[in-house]
Design an enzyme around this catalytic site. Structure first.
Site, PDB file in Angstrom:
ATOM      1  N   HIS A  15      -8.459  -5.944   5.066  1.00  0.00           N
ATOM      2  CA  HIS A  15      -8.138  -5.178   6.260  1.00  0.00           C
ATOM      3  C   HIS A  15      -9.469  -4.802   6.864  1.00  0.00           C
ATOM      4  CE1 HIS A  15      -3.787  -3.531   5.523  1.00  0.00           C
ATOM      5  NE2 HIS A  15      -3.834  -4.815   5.772  1.00  0.00           N
TER       6      HIS A  15
ATOM      7  N   HIS B 124     -11.583   2.156   2.806  1.00  0.00           N
ATOM      8  CA  HIS B 124     -11.008   2.767   1.606  1.00  0.00           C
ATOM      9  C   HIS B 124     -11.970   2.941   0.439  1.00  0.00           C
ATOM     10  CE1 HIS B 124      -6.558   1.794   2.760  1.00  0.00           C
ATOM     11  NE2 HIS B 124      -7.228   2.382   3.718  1.00  0.00           N
TER      12      HIS B 124
ATOM     13  N   ASP C 115      -9.579  -2.883   2.051  1.00  0.00           N
ATOM     14  CA  ASP C 115      -9.668  -2.302   3.397  1.00  0.00           C
ATOM     15  C   ASP C 115     -11.024  -1.596   3.425  1.00  0.00           C
ATOM     16  OD1 ASP C 115      -9.592  -0.085   5.300  1.00  0.00           O
ATOM     17  OD2 ASP C 115      -7.461  -0.496   5.557  1.00  0.00           O
TER      18      ASP C 115
ATOM     19  N   LYS D   7      -7.136   2.455  -2.413  1.00  0.00           N
ATOM     20  CA  LYS D   7      -7.688   3.472  -1.502  1.00  0.00           C
ATOM     21  C   LYS D   7      -8.346   4.576  -2.310  1.00  0.00           C
ATOM     22  CE  LYS D   7      -6.406   6.152   2.542  1.00  0.00           C
ATOM     23  NZ  LYS D   7      -5.517   6.178   3.695  1.00  0.00           N
TER      24      LYS D   7
ATOM     25  N   ASP E 287      -6.887  -3.582  10.821  1.00  0.00           N
ATOM     26  CA  ASP E 287      -6.125  -2.364  10.534  1.00  0.00           C
ATOM     27  C   ASP E 287      -6.840  -1.153  11.121  1.00  0.00           C
ATOM     28  OD1 ASP E 287      -4.467  -0.417   9.560  1.00  0.00           O
ATOM     29  OD2 ASP E 287      -5.081  -0.610   7.461  1.00  0.00           O
TER      30      ASP E 287
ATOM     31  N   ASP F 247      -9.927   4.797  10.541  1.00  0.00           N
ATOM     32  CA  ASP F 247      -9.322   3.678  11.266  1.00  0.00           C
ATOM     33  C   ASP F 247      -9.731   3.617  12.726  1.00  0.00           C
ATOM     34  OD1 ASP F 247      -7.561   2.155   9.324  1.00  0.00           O
ATOM     35  OD2 ASP F 247      -6.900   4.199   8.949  1.00  0.00           O
TER      36      ASP F 247
ATOM     37  N   ASP G 143     -11.435   7.343   6.000  1.00  0.00           N
ATOM     38  CA  ASP G 143     -10.583   6.244   6.454  1.00  0.00           C
ATOM     39  C   ASP G 143     -10.003   6.562   7.827  1.00  0.00           C
ATOM     40  OD1 ASP G 143      -8.978   3.907   6.232  1.00  0.00           O
ATOM     41  OD2 ASP G 143      -7.289   5.137   5.605  1.00  0.00           O
TER      42      ASP G 143
ATOM     43  N   TRP H 137       0.854  -1.186   0.000  1.00  0.00           N
ATOM     44  CA  TRP H 137       0.000   0.000   0.000  1.00  0.00           C
ATOM     45  C   TRP H 137       0.890   1.236   0.000  1.00  0.00           C
ATOM     46  CZ3 TRP H 137      -0.264   4.025   3.630  1.00  0.00           C
ATOM     47  CH2 TRP H 137      -1.198   5.032   3.273  1.00  0.00           C
TER      48      TRP H 137
ATOM     49  N   GLU I 266      -3.242  -3.145  -2.124  1.00  0.00           N
ATOM     50  CA  GLU I 266      -4.355  -2.524  -1.406  1.00  0.00           C
ATOM     51  C   GLU I 266      -4.707  -1.195  -2.072  1.00  0.00           C
ATOM     52  OE1 GLU I 266      -3.404  -1.434   2.643  1.00  0.00           O
ATOM     53  OE2 GLU I 266      -5.498  -1.063   3.182  1.00  0.00           O
TER      54      GLU I 266
HETATM   55  C1  RNT Z   1      -3.681   3.016   4.977  1.00  0.00           C
HETATM   56  C2  RNT Z   1      -3.801   1.558   4.739  1.00  0.00           C
HETATM   57  C3  RNT Z   1      -2.666   0.718   5.246  1.00  0.00           C
HETATM   58  C4  RNT Z   1      -2.172   1.159   6.609  1.00  0.00           C
HETATM   59  C5  RNT Z   1      -1.286   0.164   7.303  1.00  0.00           C
HETATM   60  C6  RNT Z   1      -0.523   0.781   8.426  1.00  0.00           C
HETATM   61  O1  RNT Z   1      -4.792   3.716   4.626  1.00  0.00           O
HETATM   62  O2  RNT Z   1      -5.016   1.092   5.242  1.00  0.00           O
HETATM   63  O3  RNT Z   1      -3.043  -0.608   5.241  1.00  0.00           O
HETATM   64  O4  RNT Z   1      -3.204   1.486   7.468  1.00  0.00           O
HETATM   65  O5  RNT Z   1      -0.480  -0.470   6.404  1.00  0.00           O
HETATM   66 ZN    ZN Z   2      -5.352  -0.973   5.360  1.00  0.00          ZN
END
Ligand code: RNT
Ligand code: ZN
Length: 416
Positions: free
Chosen positions: A284, A260, A257, A224, A325, A294, A292, A181, A222
């Site tokens: 993720h 994303h 993820d 986004k 994640d 998290d 995003d 990523w 990955e």
């Molecule tokens: C970032 C991605 C990625 C990170 C990690 C730390 O938007 O989701 O996966 O969060 O690799």
């Molecule tokens: Zn991620």
């Protein structure tokens, strides 16, 4: 309500809760190391801000500042969470000997030997991630940079990470998911959307030209939709990453993820769509709030729906690589880590005790399906969850937070 009664109630729906519990215990879920230290790692200035479109917010005391602290914290989380775990490391968590340091393009397996020892002692597998962010060589682009030297540095980093993943797989005897990523993108409308993507594509090709055994090392791409500071354009968009994986099916897999995508898109629905084409996919699991962000994973509708699709689509048989994640720096990090991991386990267990109502759908019995789905919500699931925690030898809900608070008082609060 006791487990015996709960078991009978589920049996009436055709579900054997003992089987569900036994099944879940075998499913590996990757625990991300980066919740413990706000994604900082050990190889760059710990006080420099994160870059690459990701952000931790909050300054709750007790962040792990070195490998020993992070390992101790991970141990605490492992003891409080049921289920089979893998560790998930970033390259930035390399551990150097006294006086030693290697830049990311020069990382070697030996810089992860202590992590291998850690995993071996605990019977854990390990996943891995090249770290294409929070580093002076981000210009700010990495693999898609027009600057050849920058691009080469990051390609060499990716190749080093393949070799490290191969080492982890060899040592630990389990496949290693290696996720690519980058936060490459632009804050404002780009003049050239194609150039960065063409360079990104070539750069990933070069990384994946490093030899590896695809049954042991599983590179992922990955995607986004956007990140902080790169709101207008991300190079590794959904279409880019998915197309890359589709064109390179024998050497990498797509990673989704769930933070994303556009806020009304759901990854649960994308799981069967991808599994119709890809033998394996990676996830993720996180929680986006408006972006995003998290946030810590909850036992909420979408997490349950993701778990349901994993189970229904045969994902537990290895087709879906599950990782977490999220990173919250505003609350006790051990509690954040633990509650998120437990919630994903809960969602998977919930999915395993959800009857397969395919027949109702196929026969067009949508009234029955709706009623059945709604009535499931008040089944005595908590008793099944308690039984699962008991059989894994970890605390039940309501019994672990005091343990974390004691650790905070004894250990975390003493960190500067
Ligand atoms: C970032 C991605 C990625 C990170 C990690 C730390 O938007 O989701 O996966 O969060 O690799
Ligand atoms: Zn991620």
């Amino acid at each position: 309500m006791s487990y015996t009664e709960a078991k009978q109630k589920y049996a009436a729906l055709g579900i054997d809760t003992d089987t569900a519990i036994a099944r879940l215990k075998t499913v590996p879920v990757a625990l991300h190391c980066w919740q413990g230290d706000d994604v900082r790692g050990f190889d760059t200035d710990p006080n420099a801000p994160l870059t690459g479109g990701i952000q931790t917010t909050g300054n709750y005391p007790g962040r792990a500042r070195n490998p020993e602290e992070l390992m101790a914290d991970i141990d605490r989380v492992l003891k409080l969470c049921p289920g089979r775990k893998k560790l998930n490391l970033h390259a930035s968590y390399a551990i150097f000997e006294e006086g030693e340091w290697a830049d990311r393009d020069r990382l070697e397996p030996k810089h992860f030997r202590k992590w291998v020892d850690f995993c071996k002692a605990r019977g854990l597998g390990c996943d891995f991630n090249p770290t294409f962010f929070s580093h002076p060589k981000c210009d700010p682009l990495t693999l898609s940079s027009p600057n050849e030297e920058t691009r080469k540095f990051w390609i060499d980093h990716g190749k080093a990470c393949i070799r490290i993943s191969d080492y982890l797989a060899e040592e630990l005897g389990q496949p290693v998911v290696m996720n690519i990523w980058t936060g490459d993108g632009f804050k404002d409308i780009p003049a050239d959307r194609m150039g960065p993507r063409a360079r990104y594509k070539e750069a990933i090709d070069e990384i994946l030209s490093e030899p590896y055994d695809f049954s042991k090392v599983k590179p992922c791409v990955e995607s986004k939709v956007f990140g902080i500071g790169v709101e207008a354009y991300t190079v590794g968009s959904a279409e880019f990453a998915l197309s890359y994986a589709a064109m390179n099916k024998n050497k990498c897999i797509p990673l989704m993820d769930n933070g994303h995508y556009h806020p009304t898109e759901v990854v649960s629905d994308k799981i069967p769509a991808l599994l119709a084409f890809f033998p394996e996919i990676a996830l993720h699991v996180t929680r986006p709030i408006r972006w995003d962000s998290d946030h810590v994973v909850l036992f909420d509708d979408e997490t349950r729906e993701i778990a349901k699709e994993i189970v229904r689509c045969g994902g537990l048989e290895g087709r879906v690589k599950i990782a977490l994640d999220y990173f919250d720096a505003s609350i006790n990090r051990i509690a954040a880590w633990t509650v998120g991991f437990r919630n994903l386990q809960k969602a998977l267990l919930w999915a395993l005790v959800t009857p397969d109502w395919k027949k109702l759908q196929d026969s067009g019995s949508f009234t029955d399906l709706l009623v059945a789905q709604e009535e499931l919500k008040t089944m005595p699931f908590g008793d099944v969850w308690d039984a699962y925690c008991d059989s894994c030898g970890v605390p039940r809900d309501g019994q672990w937070l005091d343990n974390v608070k004691k650790y905070e008082a004894d250990v975390l609060s003493k960190r500067g």
